[in-house]
Write a protein that holds these residues in place. Sequence first.
Motif, short mmCIF file in Angstrom:
data_model
loop_
_atom_site.label_atom_id
_atom_site.label_comp_id
_atom_site.label_asym_id
_atom_site.label_seq_id
_atom_site.Cartn_x
_atom_site.Cartn_y
_atom_site.Cartn_z
N ILE A 225 4.70 0.53 0.87
CA ILE A 225 3.87 1.85 0.73
C ILE A 225 5.07 2.98 1.09
CG2 ILE A 225 2.26 3.57 1.30
CD1 ILE A 225 0.35 1.19 2.11
N LEU A 226 5.61 3.71 0.21
CA LEU A 226 6.61 4.66 0.24
C LEU A 226 6.07 5.99 0.94
CD1 LEU A 226 8.50 4.16 -3.31
CD2 LEU A 226 8.95 3.18 -0.93
N PRO A 227 6.91 6.60 1.61
CA PRO A 227 6.54 8.10 2.55
C PRO A 227 6.28 8.94 1.14
CG PRO A 227 8.62 7.25 3.26
CD PRO A 227 8.42 6.25 2.17
N ASP A 228 5.13 9.87 1.55
CA ASP A 228 4.75 11.06 0.63
C ASP A 228 5.70 12.00 0.51
OD1 ASP A 228 3.61 13.06 2.42
OD2 ASP A 228 2.62 11.21 3.02
N VAL A 229 5.36 12.89 -0.43
CA VAL A 229 6.27 14.04 -0.87
C VAL A 229 6.59 15.01 0.61
CG1 VAL A 229 4.13 15.72 -1.29
CG2 VAL A 229 6.58 16.09 -2.38
N SER A 230 5.75 14.91 1.72
CA SER A 230 5.83 15.76 2.65
C SER A 230 7.19 15.36 3.49
CB SER A 230 4.52 15.69 3.46
OG SER A 230 4.32 14.63 4.22
N TYR A 231 7.54 14.21 3.30
CA TYR A 231 8.72 13.67 3.93
C TYR A 231 10.05 13.58 3.32
CZ TYR A 231 5.15 12.10 7.34
OH TYR A 231 4.04 12.31 8.37
N GLY A 232 9.90 14.29 2.09
CA GLY A 232 11.12 14.18 1.11
C GLY A 232 10.94 13.11 0.21
N SER A 233 12.28 12.78 -0.32
CA SER A 233 12.12 11.62 -1.52
C SER A 233 13.55 10.86 -1.37
CB SER A 233 12.18 12.58 -2.64
OG SER A 233 13.09 13.51 -3.02
N GLY A 234 13.59 10.28 -2.40
CA GLY A 234 14.77 9.25 -2.44
C GLY A 234 14.83 7.91 -1.58
N ARG A 262 -4.83 -0.26 4.55
CA ARG A 262 -3.73 0.57 4.58
C ARG A 262 -3.47 1.05 3.09
NH1 ARG A 262 1.73 -1.16 7.93
NH2 ARG A 262 3.02 0.60 7.53
N TYR A 263 -3.69 1.96 2.74
CA TYR A 263 -3.84 2.14 1.41
C TYR A 263 -3.62 3.51 0.79
CZ TYR A 263 -6.98 3.15 -3.27
OH TYR A 263 -7.42 3.24 -4.37
N ASP A 264 -2.79 3.57 -0.07
CA ASP A 264 -1.94 4.89 -0.53
C ASP A 264 -1.50 4.62 -2.11
OD1 ASP A 264 -1.21 7.44 -1.41
OD2 ASP A 264 -0.11 7.64 0.61
N PRO A 265 -2.34 4.37 -2.92
CA PRO A 265 -1.76 4.31 -4.62
C PRO A 265 -0.97 5.19 -5.00
CG PRO A 265 -4.20 5.10 -4.46
CD PRO A 265 -3.97 5.02 -3.04
N ALA A 266 -1.17 6.47 -4.70
CA ALA A 266 -0.20 7.40 -5.42
C ALA A 266 1.45 7.20 -4.94
CB ALA A 266 -0.51 9.00 -5.07
N TYR A 267 1.60 6.23 -3.85
CA TYR A 267 2.85 6.03 -3.07
C TYR A 267 3.28 4.79 -3.03
CZ TYR A 267 3.06 11.12 -2.57
OH TYR A 267 3.05 12.34 -2.54
N THR A 268 2.45 3.90 -4.01
CA THR A 268 2.36 2.47 -3.76
C THR A 268 3.00 2.06 -5.40
OG1 THR A 268 0.73 1.93 -2.18
CG2 THR A 268 1.36 -0.01 -3.76
N PRO A 269 4.24 1.25 -5.43
CA PRO A 269 4.90 0.99 -6.48
C PRO A 269 4.07 -0.33 -7.35
CG PRO A 269 6.11 0.02 -5.11
CD PRO A 269 5.17 0.98 -4.17
N LEU A 270 2.82 -0.01 -7.71
CA LEU A 270 1.89 -1.01 -8.41
C LEU A 270 2.61 -1.85 -9.44
CD1 LEU A 270 -1.58 1.05 -7.81
CD2 LEU A 270 -0.79 -1.24 -6.72
N ASP A 271 3.34 -1.06 -10.22
CA ASP A 271 3.85 -1.66 -11.66
C ASP A 271 4.81 -2.91 -11.14
OD1 ASP A 271 2.63 0.27 -13.01
OD2 ASP A 271 4.45 1.62 -13.40
N ASP A 272 5.21 -2.88 -10.09
CA ASP A 272 5.97 -4.16 -9.47
C ASP A 272 5.20 -5.41 -9.33
OD1 ASP A 272 8.14 -2.20 -9.60
OD2 ASP A 272 8.35 -2.07 -7.46
N ALA A 273 3.86 -5.04 -8.98
CA ALA A 273 2.91 -6.39 -8.98
C ALA A 273 2.55 -7.09 -10.27
CB ALA A 273 1.81 -5.87 -8.34
N ASP A 274 2.23 -8.44 -10.06
CA ASP A 274 1.51 -9.06 -11.35
C ASP A 274 0.11 -8.58 -11.37
OD1 ASP A 274 -0.55 -10.99 -9.76
OD2 ASP A 274 1.21 -11.17 -8.31
N PRO A 275 0.02 -9.11 -12.73
CA PRO A 275 -1.29 -8.56 -13.28
C PRO A 275 -2.73 -8.83 -12.28
CG PRO A 275 -0.21 -9.45 -15.07
CD PRO A 275 0.45 -9.49 -13.77
N GLU A 276 -2.59 -10.10 -11.74
CA GLU A 276 -3.70 -10.51 -11.04
C GLU A 276 -3.76 -9.66 -9.63
OE1 GLU A 276 -5.90 -14.61 -9.26
OE2 GLU A 276 -3.78 -14.63 -9.46
#
Length: 385
Positions: A225-234, A262-276
């Motif tokens: 889970i990546l930091p949200d926009v309030s902590y910057g980017s990159g 522990r859940y934050d879909p807007a900052y979780t790279p779900l495209d990297d996961a498998d379909p299941e």
Amino acid sequence: MKSVLSERKTLHPQMIERRELPLAAGRAVRELARAIHATLGLSAGGVACTLTAPALVEQVEARAGELPAVVRHAMRAPATSAGATVVSRLPLDDAECGPTPPSWREAALWSGDSSTRSCSFELDIVMLLLARSAGEPFGWQGQQDGRLVNNIVPAAGHEHEQSGASSKTLLSPHTEDAFHPGRAHLLMLSCLRNPDRVGTTVSSVRQVELSARQRRLLSTPLLPILPDVSYGSGYDRATATPVPTLWRSDESDCHTDDLTMRYDPAYTPLDDADPEFRDAYAHLTDELERVCVTASLAPGELLLVDNDVAVHGRVPFTARYDGTDRWLKRVNIRLPERRRRSAEAGENGYGQHLVRPFRAAGPETVPADVERDGTAHDRGSFEHA
């Protein structure tokens, strides 16, 4: 990454735990905050900027015990599976708040200026007294300049982002600061103004229905889970630590009565996961929507969210930017007696440090290199709340 809770679907209000401060207890909180404010006067220098000045910390620490025991009882962690509680009847008059600030930075400036029409600094002390009654208030070095009490207001130009400064977009349900091992156990949102009855959404993982297979998949540390926009980017995705979405101590069945999340879909790279895995995550998202509760806070009401059990968000609204918009104050609270997964102690928190002037004794899982005793000067722009 985007909001995943459809704005078109109907939210289903359910019963939420409610507690009331007796009138005398609410007055006692306000009167003690006023007395501390008067004791400090303007001599405390940076108190209003960060609320971490030693003089203020010492006053709150020494005098919070003067509050009636019923205050501490009302501020305990939510007691039901909903993972959230509304505490009402804190005395508050709209006129004393002054106009809603156009940004958190303006709110901070007004708090430190005795010539303004706002009693925001005194109300910040109220928030600290209540939070200290519940546990250990803390802030973030990289968010709102390390302030212990954050101001949540809509800001022009940020209407569509996934942050508390937004308005026109739905703020996706999320665990507060889900990216960090030192995230709050308890989140306190206090309403100063909400004329449009804008709803805060709350969904508990202990009310969802999951199969044993789905729970096992989501308990696998597959994605960070990546930091949200309030902590910057990159932030470096390649070296980010994968974390489980769900966790419980007993993995022998599929019950959810002691499940944590522990859940934050807007900052979780779900495209990297498998379909299941993505299907299981999507099912969890649908379930969180199904059990969603909306709390339309009124002035003088507090929402306590168990950040290990429930996710929170906010429905869209149209901000006017005329001094009458929704205005909340937020405090992060740690419960030193509560333990999390031991594996979290190995996370670096993406370099984000806690500000902990009220550091409490007791078992800890926060790595030493993500803690700080005082305020630093990192700049955070907006908040994810």
